[in-house]
Design a protein around this motif. Structure first.
Motif, PDB file in Angstrom:
ATOM      1  N   TYR B 121       4.322  32.408  -8.871  1.00  0.00           N
ATOM      2  CA  TYR B 121       5.231  31.431  -9.105  1.00  0.00           C
ATOM      3  C   TYR B 121       6.009  32.064  -9.868  1.00  0.00           C
ATOM      4  CZ  TYR B 121       8.497  29.342 -11.495  1.00  0.00           C
ATOM      5  OH  TYR B 121       9.577  28.043 -12.115  1.00  0.00           O
ATOM      6  N   LEU B 122       4.507  32.871 -10.659  1.00  0.00           N
ATOM      7  CA  LEU B 122       5.075  33.628 -12.240  1.00  0.00           C
ATOM      8  C   LEU B 122       5.685  34.469 -11.880  1.00  0.00           C
ATOM      9  CD1 LEU B 122       4.649  34.469 -14.901  1.00  0.00           C
ATOM     10  CD2 LEU B 122       2.960  35.689 -14.720  1.00  0.00           C
ATOM     11  N   PRO B 123       6.070  36.098 -10.588  1.00  0.00           N
ATOM     12  CA  PRO B 123       6.942  37.147 -10.947  1.00  0.00           C
ATOM     13  C   PRO B 123       8.465  35.788 -10.172  1.00  0.00           C
ATOM     14  CG  PRO B 123       5.618  37.010  -8.953  1.00  0.00           C
ATOM     15  CD  PRO B 123       5.014  36.075  -9.773  1.00  0.00           C
ATOM     16  N   TRP B 124       8.986  34.940  -9.705  1.00  0.00           N
ATOM     17  CA  TRP B 124      10.511  34.254  -9.182  1.00  0.00           C
ATOM     18  C   TRP B 124      10.761  33.272 -10.684  1.00  0.00           C
ATOM     19  CZ3 TRP B 124      13.043  36.839  -6.165  1.00  0.00           C
ATOM     20  CH2 TRP B 124      12.240  36.956  -4.551  1.00  0.00           C
ATOM     21  N   HIS B 125       9.670  33.347 -11.782  1.00  0.00           N
ATOM     22  CA  HIS B 125      10.206  32.751 -13.041  1.00  0.00           C
ATOM     23  C   HIS B 125      10.879  33.314 -13.868  1.00  0.00           C
ATOM     24  CE1 HIS B 125       9.744  30.236 -16.229  1.00  0.00           C
ATOM     25  NE2 HIS B 125       9.522  31.131 -17.111  1.00  0.00           N
ATOM     26  N   VAL B 126       9.892  34.725 -14.283  1.00  0.00           N
ATOM     27  CA  VAL B 126      10.060  35.718 -14.363  1.00  0.00           C
ATOM     28  C   VAL B 126      11.468  36.198 -14.299  1.00  0.00           C
ATOM     29  CG1 VAL B 126       9.921  38.540 -15.857  1.00  0.00           C
ATOM     30  CG2 VAL B 126       8.245  36.582 -15.277  1.00  0.00           C
ATOM     31  N   PHE B 127      11.813  36.287 -12.824  1.00  0.00           N
ATOM     32  CA  PHE B 127      13.338  37.104 -12.153  1.00  0.00           C
ATOM     33  C   PHE B 127      13.866  36.161 -13.080  1.00  0.00           C
ATOM     34  CE2 PHE B 127      16.019  36.872  -8.738  1.00  0.00           C
ATOM     35  CZ  PHE B 127      16.517  38.602  -9.184  1.00  0.00           C
ATOM     36  N   TRP B 128      13.275  34.797 -12.068  1.00  0.00           N
ATOM     37  CA  TRP B 128      15.157  34.037 -13.069  1.00  0.00           C
ATOM     38  C   TRP B 128      15.515  34.098 -14.004  1.00  0.00           C
ATOM     39  CZ3 TRP B 128      18.991  32.491  -9.696  1.00  0.00           C
ATOM     40  CH2 TRP B 128      18.511  32.769  -8.038  1.00  0.00           C
ATOM     41  N   GLY B 129      14.295  33.977 -15.344  1.00  0.00           N
ATOM     42  CA  GLY B 129      14.269  33.573 -16.322  1.00  0.00           C
ATOM     43  C   GLY B 129      15.116  34.763 -16.652  1.00  0.00           C
ATOM     44  N   LEU B 130      15.491  35.590 -16.682  1.00  0.00           N
ATOM     45  CA  LEU B 130      15.535  36.973 -16.972  1.00  0.00           C
ATOM     46  C   LEU B 130      17.291  36.524 -16.047  1.00  0.00           C
ATOM     47  CD1 LEU B 130      13.399  39.615 -16.709  1.00  0.00           C
ATOM     48  CD2 LEU B 130      14.327  38.253 -18.679  1.00  0.00           C
ATOM     49  N   THR B 131      17.607  36.937 -15.004  1.00  0.00           N
ATOM     50  CA  THR B 131      18.967  36.794 -14.302  1.00  0.00           C
ATOM     51  C   THR B 131      19.583  35.428 -15.147  1.00  0.00           C
ATOM     52  OG1 THR B 131      17.906  36.738 -12.140  1.00  0.00           O
ATOM     53  CG2 THR B 131      20.039  35.642 -12.214  1.00  0.00           C
ATOM     54  N   ILE B 132      19.389  34.485 -14.964  1.00  0.00           N
ATOM     55  CA  ILE B 132      20.355  33.356 -16.147  1.00  0.00           C
ATOM     56  C   ILE B 132      20.073  33.218 -17.539  1.00  0.00           C
ATOM     57  CG2 ILE B 132      20.374  31.343 -16.298  1.00  0.00           C
ATOM     58  CD1 ILE B 132      18.034  30.675 -14.616  1.00  0.00           C
ATOM     59  N   PHE B 133      19.670  34.568 -17.787  1.00  0.00           N
ATOM     60  CA  PHE B 133      19.754  35.125 -19.397  1.00  0.00           C
ATOM     61  C   PHE B 133      21.067  35.744 -19.521  1.00  0.00           C
ATOM     62  CE2 PHE B 133      19.098  38.388 -22.041  1.00  0.00           C
ATOM     63  CZ  PHE B 133      19.934  37.973 -23.466  1.00  0.00           C
ATOM     64  N   VAL B 134      20.685  37.024 -18.360  1.00  0.00           N
ATOM     65  CA  VAL B 134      21.873  37.672 -17.940  1.00  0.00           C
ATOM     66  C   VAL B 134      23.446  37.298 -18.076  1.00  0.00           C
ATOM     67  CG1 VAL B 134      22.967  39.391 -16.944  1.00  0.00           C
ATOM     68  CG2 VAL B 134      20.516  39.422 -17.552  1.00  0.00           C
ATOM     69  N   PHE B 135      23.005  35.695 -16.396  1.00  0.00           N
ATOM     70  CA  PHE B 135      24.545  35.769 -17.083  1.00  0.00           C
ATOM     71  C   PHE B 135      24.818  34.704 -17.482  1.00  0.00           C
ATOM     72  CE2 PHE B 135      23.730  37.416 -12.446  1.00  0.00           C
ATOM     73  CZ  PHE B 135      25.119  37.264 -12.330  1.00  0.00           C
ATOM     74  N   GLY B 136      24.083  34.009 -18.770  1.00  0.00           N
ATOM     75  CA  GLY B 136      24.252  33.100 -20.097  1.00  0.00           C
ATOM     76  C   GLY B 136      24.905  33.990 -20.551  1.00  0.00           C
ATOM     77  N   VAL B 137      25.086  35.180 -20.537  1.00  0.00           N
ATOM     78  CA  VAL B 137      25.490  36.729 -21.272  1.00  0.00           C
ATOM     79  C   VAL B 137      27.097  36.848 -21.104  1.00  0.00           C
ATOM     80  CG1 VAL B 137      25.469  38.956 -22.533  1.00  0.00           C
ATOM     81  CG2 VAL B 137      23.332  37.417 -22.371  1.00  0.00           C
ATOM     82  N   ALA B 138      26.951  36.790 -19.878  1.00  0.00           N
ATOM     83  CA  ALA B 138      28.256  36.894 -19.224  1.00  0.00           C
ATOM     84  C   ALA B 138      29.280  35.722 -19.294  1.00  0.00           C
ATOM     85  CB  ALA B 138      27.949  37.397 -17.990  1.00  0.00           C
ATOM     86  N   THR B 139      28.709  34.829 -19.337  1.00  0.00           N
ATOM     87  CA  THR B 139      29.439  33.141 -19.762  1.00  0.00           C
ATOM     88  C   THR B 139      29.901  33.408 -20.919  1.00  0.00           C
ATOM     89  OG1 THR B 139      28.453  31.984 -17.791  1.00  0.00           O
ATOM     90  CG2 THR B 139      29.313  31.025 -19.311  1.00  0.00           C
ATOM     91  N   ALA B 140      29.446  33.747 -21.930  1.00  0.00           N
ATOM     92  CA  ALA B 140      29.668  34.070 -22.879  1.00  0.00           C
ATOM     93  C   ALA B 140      30.972  34.902 -23.540  1.00  0.00           C
ATOM     94  CB  ALA B 140      28.265  34.179 -23.945  1.00  0.00           C
ATOM     95  N   LEU B 141      30.384  36.199 -22.597  1.00  0.00           N
ATOM     96  CA  LEU B 141      31.416  37.118 -22.529  1.00  0.00           C
ATOM     97  C   LEU B 141      32.787  36.840 -22.468  1.00  0.00           C
ATOM     98  CD1 LEU B 141      29.684  40.819 -21.796  1.00  0.00           C
ATOM     99  CD2 LEU B 141      30.366  39.655 -24.024  1.00  0.00           C
ATOM    100  N   MET B 142      33.180  36.255 -20.957  1.00  0.00           N
ATOM    101  CA  MET B 142      34.134  35.150 -20.157  1.00  0.00           C
ATOM    102  C   MET B 142      34.735  34.543 -21.478  1.00  0.00           C
ATOM    103  SD  MET B 142      32.178  35.184 -16.657  1.00  0.00           S
ATOM    104  CE  MET B 142      34.546  34.912 -15.955  1.00  0.00           C
ATOM    105  N   GLY B 143      33.504  33.467 -22.440  1.00  0.00           N
ATOM    106  CA  GLY B 143      34.486  32.635 -22.683  1.00  0.00           C
ATOM    107  C   GLY B 143      34.982  33.502 -24.177  1.00  0.00           C
ATOM    108  N   VAL B 144      34.295  34.444 -24.416  1.00  0.00           N
ATOM    109  CA  VAL B 144      35.307  35.230 -25.876  1.00  0.00           C
ATOM    110  C   VAL B 144      36.457  35.618 -25.436  1.00  0.00           C
ATOM    111  CG1 VAL B 144      35.136  37.114 -27.361  1.00  0.00           C
ATOM    112  CG2 VAL B 144      32.900  35.990 -26.954  1.00  0.00           C
ATOM    113  N   LEU B 145      36.040  36.690 -23.919  1.00  0.00           N
ATOM    114  CA  LEU B 145      38.184  37.284 -23.329  1.00  0.00           C
ATOM    115  C   LEU B 145      38.838  35.932 -23.046  1.00  0.00           C
ATOM    116  CD1 LEU B 145      39.315  39.759 -21.914  1.00  0.00           C
ATOM    117  CD2 LEU B 145      38.437  38.417 -20.305  1.00  0.00           C
ATOM    118  N   GLU B 146      38.424  34.792 -22.685  1.00  0.00           N
ATOM    119  CA  GLU B 146      39.399  33.842 -22.972  1.00  0.00           C
ATOM    120  C   GLU B 146      40.066  33.003 -24.027  1.00  0.00           C
ATOM    121  OE1 GLU B 146      37.961  30.024 -20.997  1.00  0.00           O
ATOM    122  OE2 GLU B 146      40.159  29.472 -19.128  1.00  0.00           O
TER     123      GLU B 146
END
Ligand code: HEM
Ligand code: HEM
Ligand code: HEM
Ligand code: HEM
Ligand SMILES: O=C1O[C@H]([C@@H](O)CO)C(O)=C1O
Lengths: 187, 187
Positions: B121-146
């Motif tokens: 499970y560990l590699p998937w934990h890392v993959f999803w952890g980083l993916t969620i992080f990146v999409f959190g950042v994308a969400t914040a950027l979109m918040g600023v844009l909006e």
């Protein structure tokens, strides 16, 4: 796969009064990334495919950015250039995309670095390739958001119009698609 | 590092008439990711830190989303909920963040999976952890844009106001920060 990536960015938003600059700038063809894994054939052939498809994508992206500027300049009245976070990130992404292409070409194709340098650059090539891909996707999501916000605040479409719901659904699917591409590239 | 991550999301936009729901939803504390690497101490201690900081971040994110809804509902007139791609991606990100936390807790803390399952499970934990992080950042950027798009189309700030330029600069820096976090986590 490539079909999706080349065509999706050319789809106009399903908006009754689209004012979208088309073809809009798009590094979305980036899943050309996966030709190494999905295409049959010899290594040099797949390398040439990878390089060429990215080359075409780069040209499309540059043409797209230029046409976005022209669209702004030729509107009556002219629309300001480069005031939004979408456009800033879009330009940044295209610049890095161009640098990545040049670095890849020089290192892996011609004149080609010596073996050990090539090997140590490769992981960075992959890292930056995927990073640029993800930020291309983020730029496109922001483009969709900005377009919808314009149409909604201008009361051209209502907040819960089927156009808006449809575009949001496309946005969420695009995220799922991007996650799959990255997972396929690193697994 | 952690300072940046906890504080940045609480900064109001430098706008004269901010109508931002604050504290706004934020999975940005995600670089809690890096405590494993940056914190001194024993493994169990760092594991507890990683788990707790993510737990606090999850609570903050949920409180943030609830307060965004309340802000909408309590405005006069009330503002519609969940019409934007920003809010859709934001909700999706927070849901996945919650699932990731539960999966991590159950697998690595209590009751804890058997060694071989944990390892796979560990590699998937890392993959999803980083993916969620990146999409959190994308969400914040979109918040600023909006937010900026609202203020600009409403002529509250001009398109090239220092507020807008400042927020766009923050957006580009946030991207650079996110890239560094991911690079640090995988290198
Ligand atoms: C990754 C692909 C994209 C890139 C690199 C990109 C880049 C850009 C750039 C550089 C501009 C500024 C043009 C100027 O200042 O004159 C712009 C404007 C714009 N784009 Fe995109 N774009 C992309 C995708 C999209 C998408 C998918 C949409 C919407 C469906 C969109 C909607 C807009 C809108 C509404 C504008 C005008 C407002 C503004 O300047 O921010 N873009 N884009
Ligand atoms: C902007 C353009 C480019 C991007 C975004 C990009 C991205 C990528 C990515 C993500 C990978 C990893 C693929 C995988 O693991 O399946 C890769 C591999 C590779 N790329 Fe590129 N690339 C670009 C341009 C180039 C160019 C111009 C060359 C020149 C030949 C090149 C040569 C290579 C090579 C040799 C590999 C390694 C394939 C292997 O043996 O695993 N790339 N690229
Ligand atoms: C990653 C962090 C964030 C998450 C998870 C998030 C999530 C959300 C959610 C779920 C809503 C909808 C509330 C409702 O429908 O009642 C919302 C609204 C909003 N957020 Fe965020 N947000 C984040 C960051 C930000 C940032 C950094 C800004 C701006 C600086 C921002 C600006 C807004 C605005 C203007 C709204 C109202 C318009 C709308 O519903 O789209 N958000 N946010
Ligand atoms: C939403 C919450 C979480 C996120 C986003 C997340 C993310 C991550 C990331 C990105 C890594 C890789 C760090 C690195 O390589 O430096 C990691 C490692 C790890 N996480 Fe999480 N995590 C979360 C929750 C949890 C929870 C609740 C536990 C329970 C104990 C946990 C246990 C671990 C363990 C054991 C490692 C491996 C550390 C190692 O030995 O390298 N995580 N996490
Ligand atoms: O509980 C744990 O699981 C992983 C690893 O042992 C899985 O192989 C890890 O680093 C822990 O601390």
């Amino acid at each position: 796969m490539l079909f999706t990536c080349f065509v999706a960015p050319s789809l106009p938003l399903p908006s009754p009064s689209s004012t979208l600059p088309l073809p809009f700038p798009s590094p979305l063809p980036l899943p050309a990334i996966l030709v190494y894994r999905t295409l049959p054939g010899t290594k040099p052939f797949r390398k040439l495919a990878h390089l060429s498809i990215h080359g075409v994508a780069l040209i499309l992206a540059i043409v797209g950015v230029i046409s976005a500027f022209r669209f702004h300049d030729l509107s009556t009245p002219p629309i300001d250039n480069l005031y939004s976070l979408h456009s800033w990130l879009g330009i940044t992404t295209v610049v890095f995309f161009g640098l990545q292409w040049i670095a890849g070409f020089v290192s892996f194709w011609y004149p080609r670095l010596q073996t050990s340098l090539r090997a140590s650059y490769l992981p960075w090539h992959v890292f930056w390739g995927l990073t640029i891909f993800v930020f291309g996707v983020a730029t496109a999501l922001m483009g969709v958001l900005e377009k919808l916000t314009f149409l909604q605040t201008g009361s051209v479409i209502s907040r819960f119009s089927s156009e808006a719901m449809w575009a949001n659904t496309l946005g969420v699917l695009l995220v799922a698609f991007a996650i799959s591409v990255v997972a396929a590239a690193i697994c």
